[in-house]
Enzyme design. Structure first.
Site, short mmCIF file in Angstrom:
data_model
loop_
_atom_site.label_atom_id
_atom_site.label_comp_id
_atom_site.label_asym_id
_atom_site.label_seq_id
_atom_site.Cartn_x
_atom_site.Cartn_y
_atom_site.Cartn_z
N GLU A 262 0.87 -1.18 0.00
CA GLU A 262 0.00 0.00 0.00
C GLU A 262 0.90 1.22 0.00
OE1 GLU A 262 -1.80 3.01 2.65
OE2 GLU A 262 -2.42 1.10 3.51
N CYS A 301 -1.72 8.73 3.70
CA CYS A 301 -1.64 8.14 2.36
C CYS A 301 -2.92 8.41 1.58
CB CYS A 301 -1.38 6.64 2.46
SG CYS A 301 -2.57 5.74 3.48
#
Length: 690
Positions: A262, A301
């Site tokens: 990720e 993120c």
């Protein structure tokens, strides 16, 4: 806040013991004061020994527990951590986290444990394995079936986490890992590892985790990757460059180690062309962009990096965003007035400033920027890791690559105009894959066009308007119920997603064999398997006395026209197919009058239910109902009631859940209806009091 905080050497937990490095480690700095507060090093750890310990001790201990036992463990851990979260909040201030930032990290992480505990108890069997889907009939005669079985991998899950969410980033990975039955080794980012260490210490102190279930590496991973196997899993959250390097490790490639990446991405938020400044959605859009730029100082993120706006509304948006950003109070998160804290470190400030220089070449700097000396409340901006909220405007986004390729991992956002929806969709996809995109619109057709045009490039899409504004969780908030991840630049991985999150830590095996054999293996009756009978009615048996596959074949009942008329009167269902012979005959589907499907269901219950009080306490559900053939007045039906599955449970009264499969047959032995019913069945009195 105590600015004299000093934690000394951050410890690791390996092979059942806390480990203190003997040599001087790398310094870790306070984000607000810039003072050193700890040292970190993993020197002296036996990484191969840690993997072996997890595989030989932690794995067997976890796999000996059922899903329900692991779910109860997660809930107990969540409650234990909740009672101690004030201490976690206090230490999180050293990372630069405001109260709201810490709430997202700490309460969000603990909340993930609660969600997976609930899903484990409610959606998983009280078993050591999981059946996926329904059995597949492979042969014409039904004597050869296939099914998919999921069991825990017999290796170790290695979780390498980013610095921005030292609690949530760890717990959102641990929740599905532990529920699946796999031990874990956690490696937090060094700069905030002291928060993760404090939480791991609390989890271990609780005594709720079985031995070997959890280990902690504070510092580098050394030669750990050299000793991975095909039964292990690695998850990584962080930069795409580091993720690619780890994913390309020779052992990962050779052993086909499962690797979930990720990576940070250039997420977008789009203002729909229908939204004008006088609509509530315009204010929602402004609020969402500001919040995503300033929560965790933009170090998420999922933060908004690219803001897409209809060209004719650019001036209004830029004015509103610039005005709000100038009002954001930056400073020491211990001060109540402060809305945004520092970045995590001075190194991070330098990196964001360098990325901003590249972005500024593609557009105009409207506010903020990386200059020294901006106003900071309660701290020295030249010592702490402070950076102001920064807004840029790129007037020609199709001519500049930087806004779509360069990410400043901080409170930095670039606004870009679009002329029509086709341009907006093209811009959204120019980030080459992201974790999340959001659209603020009132128009369902616009929403449909944007969603279908951008979904292939984004792991999650939020469509926001006034209807869901009050309860929506926000652009940047991943939820344990939904997948978190994204394609392309975002890493191509997935986390969370409810029970989907367990699949990464389990092996799916296609199982083939005779129905009776598969029934014995899976403890669930399969179509075509043996159906033994008993002289005792199954409703007279306690939970322990029922056997999988045990079947009652009932007496027969002939359906009459009076039955159909009476059921119509009771139910109020006078649909023509039941009441009008001529119209029913003209129907290409019914070709004549038919009984109500729910009458067939009720009549079947009358055939198999034992009316006397007994071990069956309640019927509380019906699943997988299908009406497969019409039943007409004059047809004769009977039912077959089969014990499909038994699910032990805790609670009062002492009982278990029995899933019964029902086939309703006509006089030709054709199935006219099939379904599963769920009942609570009492335990034997002596077992309940044992």
């Amino acid at each position: 806040m105590d600015t004299t905080l000093y934690l000394g050497k951050i410890q690791s937990f390996a092979q059942g013991h806390w480990h203190t490095p003997q040599t001087t480690g790398r310094p870790v700095y306070h984000a607000v004061t810039g003072e050193p507060i700890a040292e970190i090093s993993s020197e002296g750890l036996d990484f191969k020994g840690m993997l072996d310990y997890a595989r030989t001790v932690g794995g067997p201990n976890l796999r000996s527990m059922t899903f329900h036992e692991r779910a109860r463990m997660l809930k107990a851990l969540a409650l234990y951590l909740s009672e101690r979260k004030a201490a976690f909040y206090e230490i999180a201030q050293a990372t630069g986290a405001t109260r709201q930032d810490a709430w997202l990290d700490i309460d969000g992480g603990i909340g993930t444990f609660f969600v997976y505990a609930s899903k484990g108890r409610r959606e998983l069997p009280n078993e050591h394995f999981l059946l996926e889907g329904e059995p597949e009939t492979i042969s014409r005669g039904g004597t050869f079936l296939g099914h998919h079985l999921l069991v825990p991998l017999e290796g170790v899950a290695v979780h390498i986490n980013a610095f921005n969410f030292p609690c949530w980033g760890m717990l959102e990975k641990l929740a599905p890992t532990l529920l699946a039955g796999m031990p874990a080794i956690v490696k937090p980012a060094s700069v905030t590892a002291y928060v993760a260490e404090r939480i791991v210490r609390a989890m271990l102190d609780s005594g709720l985790l079985p031995e070997g279930a959890l280990q902690l590496i504070c510092g580098s991973v050394g030669d750990l990757f050299d000793h991975l196997t095909g039964q292990d899993v690695v998850t990584f959250t962080g930069s795409a460059e580091t993720g690619l390097r780890l994913k390309s490790h020779p052992t990962v490639l050779r052993e086909a180690v499962r690797f979930n990446l990720e990576a940070d991405s250039l997420n977008f938020s789009m203002l729909g062309p229908d939204v004008t400044p006088d609509l509530p959605e315009f204010e929602l859009f402004i609020q969402e962009v500001i919040r995503e730029m300033t929560i965790k100082a933009g170090q998420r993120c999922t933060a908004i990096r690219r803001t897409l706006v209809p060209a004719e509304k650019i001036d209004a948006v830029l004015e509103a965003l610039s005005e709000r950003l100038r009002q954001v109070i930056v400073g020491n998160p211990a001060h109540e007035r402060v809305q945004m804290g520092p970045l995590v470190s001075r190194d991070q400030v330098a990196e964001v400033r360098s990325r901003l220089e590249v972005l500024a070449e593609a557009g105009e700097l409207l506010c903020g920027g990386g200059q020294d000396g901006f106003q900071v409340v309660g701290a020295d901006p030249n010592r702490g890791a402070f950076f102001p909220p920064t807004l840029l405007y790129c007037a020609r986004p199709f001519e500049h690559a930087a806004p779509h390729t360069v990410e400043a991992f901080g409170p930095v956002n670039t606004v870009m105009p679009y002329q029509d929806l086709d341009e907006a969709i093209r811009l959204a996809k120019m980030g080459r894959g992201s974790l999340v995109g959001s659209l603020i619109t009132t128009d369902p057709e616009i929403a449909r066009t944007v969603v279908l045009g951008t979904a292939a490039y984004h792991g999650r899409l939020l469509v926001l308007n006034r209807e869901c504004a009050r309860e929506n969780t926000g652009h940047g908030a991943p939820l344990p119920h939904l997948v978190h991840g994204g394609p392309g630049r975002a890493g191509g991985g997935e986390e969370l997603g409810g029970l989907r999150g367990l699949l990464r830590y389990m092996q799916r095996t296609a199982l083939q064999g005779a129905p009776t054999m598969l029934t014995a293996i899976c403890k669930e009756w399969m179509p075509g398997a043996a159906q033994p009978t008993s002289e005792v009615h199954p409703f007279r048996k306690y939970f322990e006395d029922l056997t999988i596959g045990e079947t009652l074949t009932t007496a027969r009942r002939t359906v009459t026209e009076a039955d159909v008329v009476n059921f119509a009167g009771i139910s109020g269902d006078f649909f023509y197919a039941h009441m009008d012979e001529l119209a029913a005959c003209e129907s290409p589907i019914f070709q004549g009058r038919v009984a109500h499907g729910y009458f067939v269901l009720s009549a079947a219950a009358g055939l198999f239910v034992d009316p006397r009080p007994g071990p069956v306490l309640a019927n509380y559900g019906l699943e997988n109902l299908r009406f497969t053939k019409p039943v007409r007045p004059g047809d004769t039906i009977q039912a077959k009631l089969t014990v499909k599955k038994k699910i032990p449970r805790e609670g009062d009264p002492p009982s278990g859940i029995v899933v019964w499969h029902v086939d309703v047959l006509n006089q030709h032995q054709e199935v006219v209806a099939s379904y599963d019913i769920l009942t609570l069945v009492a335990l034997r009195p002596n077992a309940a009091t044992a």
